[in-house]
Scaffold this active site. Structure first.
Site, short mmCIF file in Angstrom:
data_model
loop_
_atom_site.label_atom_id
_atom_site.label_comp_id
_atom_site.label_asym_id
_atom_site.label_seq_id
_atom_site.Cartn_x
_atom_site.Cartn_y
_atom_site.Cartn_z
N GLY A 1 0.84 -1.20 0.00
CA GLY A 1 0.00 0.00 0.00
C GLY A 1 0.87 1.24 0.00
N GLY B 1 0.68 5.87 -0.47
CA GLY B 1 -0.13 7.07 -0.62
C GLY B 1 0.67 8.31 -0.26
N GLY B 2 -0.05 9.41 -0.13
CA GLY B 2 0.60 10.69 0.09
C GLY B 2 1.30 10.82 1.42
N GLY C 1 2.41 8.08 3.37
CA GLY C 1 3.22 6.95 3.78
C GLY C 1 3.06 5.75 2.87
N LYS D 1 4.07 0.38 8.45
CA LYS D 1 3.74 1.64 7.78
C LYS D 1 4.83 2.68 8.07
CE LYS D 1 0.15 5.21 7.42
NZ LYS D 1 -1.18 5.64 7.90
N ASP E 1 -12.58 8.91 10.73
CA ASP E 1 -12.35 8.48 9.34
C ASP E 1 -12.84 7.05 9.13
OD1 ASP E 1 -11.61 9.04 6.77
OD2 ASP E 1 -9.52 8.46 7.03
#
Length: 626
Positions: free
Chosen positions: A307, A309-310, A312, A328, A429
């Site tokens: 995975g 993304g912005g 991590g 992560k 979230d």
């Protein structure tokens, strides 16, 4: 006239026709062969100073395959530079290029059989519109990424310097995240980013040693360094007269560097102590050294990347005791700061519940070239996210019992956060990508990077908005008023997604349709059964499935006062209390006037409009707003 004469006469008539037909066929065949021959010049394979040791006896298959992929990438990058095409035109061309590649390796006395072993499918290098957001050429790239991207300033120049290489690599992750946000199911965006940076951005091109070693990650041979050593010896011999001045200069530089490192070490220790203090005693969390994480992930190999993304990337890792974990690495530390990292560690360390992803440990490291690095280590969830399982490409088509259990698991996890921890924790979230599934398809709520602690006795918090558009409660999105019912609203959206198999936003229609408006319309029209996903419509008792849908609609009600608490919602789902009659709603959330108010409210409060971010595990963007 005898038989032989007749045959001779007939042959004399047909011979020109046969020769003409053969000429046409030969020309056509030659044209076909030519059109599918390899357009790449692979002669560099024999001369480029790459490290061939992993491909020789004893062969290290994993690292050898990585080296061969990077080595073949030099040719693809050169092909991109010359033709503007990211991949090869067809399977025949790809097969011929791999055949040429095998011949070049044979000349280096490397087994040709390694090529089909490492590249089992020749179509992996063939142009495919589904590879990455529909990108096929440079023009497509600029339309998706923009004319100017972080790569253009970070990856142009000599990348043999490790610090410059690190900056280029981080820019590559950011651009890949941008592409994955456009096409979450893409598989080659990271490789396309590498090829673009190597071929188009870097002025030295793909055959430069520094470029190939940094961007393509190609291991380089240590041979040939002797010539450089001789040159250095000659230079120092000529400068012998100035040795005293040079030594003095070096001592000054070393002193300044040592002083800087000493200050950085003091800062690093203070952050480390702060994080250690955040990890509460008796939680089972462990303090990892970065060497343990490097070993667990094979030095953070791209093959272990699950995975990104912005903010991590997430790697799959195997600890020394054989335990599978998700690791992560946090990015954008200059913006977020160590205070937010420590706060997240503190919150996660407090929670311990079977329906919440537990923190196994963390790591704080400082590197002279790579700078500060921060890691969080979680249990590995083999079945990925709920979002993936509900997608078209999901490995498991969720059954009704599985969907029912997932909804109850999430409700129990939220009830724990809201009532069993003092002060309570608001997740902020809750969404399908942040709900992970273990080996038994039991749900666990993940990603507490946006979580906030409430105060006992306080009805709500006024805070900056952070979350994902579509899942945000109206009062929170408009006014920043955060309560336990803000999570309940998001939970209601998740219920409707699970029960219907639809996404929170239907972007196929104009204007965009929210799942709450769609479900509300059907429910008020007495058509609750039409909300059920076709895959499970006949699997479960209709009344129970209807109850779950109605609870979802009630939880996602626009009016905060008319929503149940998570405890009440859980009792309704389990059938312990009756579901009240659905109250009327104000103007639909998808209505133009509401969307305008939402946008104006966010603008007037100095907040940007929320947008989608990714999960902890998925390959879509991880960006959030705050």
């Amino acid at each position: 006239m005898n038989v032989f004469q007749k045959m001779h006469n007939q042959n004399s008539l047909f011979l020109p026709f046969i020769l003409f037909t053969f000429f046409i066929f030969s020309s056509s065949f030659a044209a076909t062969i030519s059109s599918s021959s390899c357009p790449m010049d692979l002669s560099y394979v024999e001369t480029f100073p790459w490290d061939t040791s992993t491909c020789r006896d004893p062969i290290d298959t994993q690292h050898c395959c990585q080296s061969l992929l990077s080595l073949f990438g030099i040719g693809l990058a050169q092909h991109l530079k010359e033709t503007s095409l990211f991949q090869l035109p067809n399977e025949n061309t790809s097969t011929n290029c791999l055949q040429d590649f095998k011949l070049k390796l044979s000349s280096l006395k490397i087994q040709p059989s390694l090529v089909p072993s490492c590249f089992q499918n020749s179509t992996q290098f063939v142009t495919n519109s589904s590879s990455c957001a529909g990108i096929k050429n440079i023009q497509d790239w600029k339309q998706k990424v923009g004319i100017f991207s972080p790569l253009d300033t970070s990856c142009d120049g000599d990348l043999s310097d490790e610090s410059k290489c690190s900056i280029c690599t981080e820019s590559g992750f950011k651009v890949t995240s941008q592409l994955n946000a456009i096409d979450p199911n893409a598989t080659k965006c990271f490789y396309f980013t590498i090829l673009y940076a190597t071929a188009i951005v870097n002025k030295f091109g793909p055959t430069d040693v520094g470029t190939a070693g940094c961007i393509l990650g190609l291991p380089l041979s240590t041979k040939g360094s002797s010539n450089k050593d001789q040159i250095l010896k000659l230079v120092f011999g000529l400068l012998g007269a100035f040795v005293g001045v040079v030594l003095a200069f070096v001592l000054i530089v070393m002193y300044k560097k040592w002083n800087k490192m000493r200050r950085e070490n003091i800062y690093h220790r203070s952050v480390e102590n702060s994080v250690r203090d955040s990890v509460l005693p008796n939680t089972g969390s462990k303090w990892f050294h970065i060497s343990e994480l490097e070993k667990a992930t094979n030095k953070f190999s791209q093959k272990n990347l699950i995975g990104q993304g912005g903010d991590g990337v997430v790697y799959k890792g195997t600890l020394s005791d054989g335990t599978l974990v998700a690791i992560k690495e946090i990015f954008d530390l200059d913006t977020r700061g160590d205070e937010e990292f420590c706060y997240e560690v503190e919150i996660i360390s407090k929670i311990k519940h079977r329906n919440l992803v537990a923190l196994r440990g963390c790591c704080v490291a400082s590197h002279n070239l790579r700078g500060k690095r921060r890691f969080l280590v979680y249990d590995y969830m083999p079945n990925g996210s709920l979002s993936y399982q509900l997608s078209i490409n999901g490995a498991n088509k969720l059954t009704w019992p599985q969907r029912k259990n997932i909804i109850l698991d999430v409700a129990k996890g939220l009830a724990y956060l809201h009532y069993e921890i003092k002060p309570p924790i608001y997740h902020r979230d809750i969404k399908a990508t942040n709900i992970l599934l273990d080996s038994k398809m039991r749900a666990k709520v993940a990603d507490f990077g946006l979580a906030k602690q409430g105060n006992e006795g306080q009805t709500h918090l006024t805070t900056r908005v952070a979350g994902t558009y579509g899942y945000l409660a109206p009062e929170y999105a408009l006014y920043g008023q955060l309560t336990e019912k803000s999570d309940v609203y998001s939970f209601g959206i998740v219920i409707l997604e699970i029960m219907s198999g639809r996404k929170v936003l239907d972007t196929m229609n104009s204007p965009v349709v929210l799942i709450t408006d769609w479900a509300w319309t059907l429910a008020k029209g007495g058509k609750v059964c039409e909300i059920f996903d076709d895959k499970v419509r006949d699997e479960g008792p209709e009344k129970i499935m209807e109850r779950f849908v109605l609870v979802g609609i009630l939880c996602a009600h626009a009016m905060v006062a008319l929503r149940p608490t998570i405890a009440e919602a859980l009792k309704m789902l389990e059938g312990d209390i009756d579901i009240p009659t659905l109250p009327d709603r104000p103007v639909p959330l998808g209505h133009e006037s509401f969307q305008s108010s939402l946008f104006n409210g966010l603008q007037s409060s100095g907040r940007s409009t929320p947008y989608y971010n990714s999960s902890f595990y998925s390959t879509t963007s991880m960006n959030t707003i705050s």
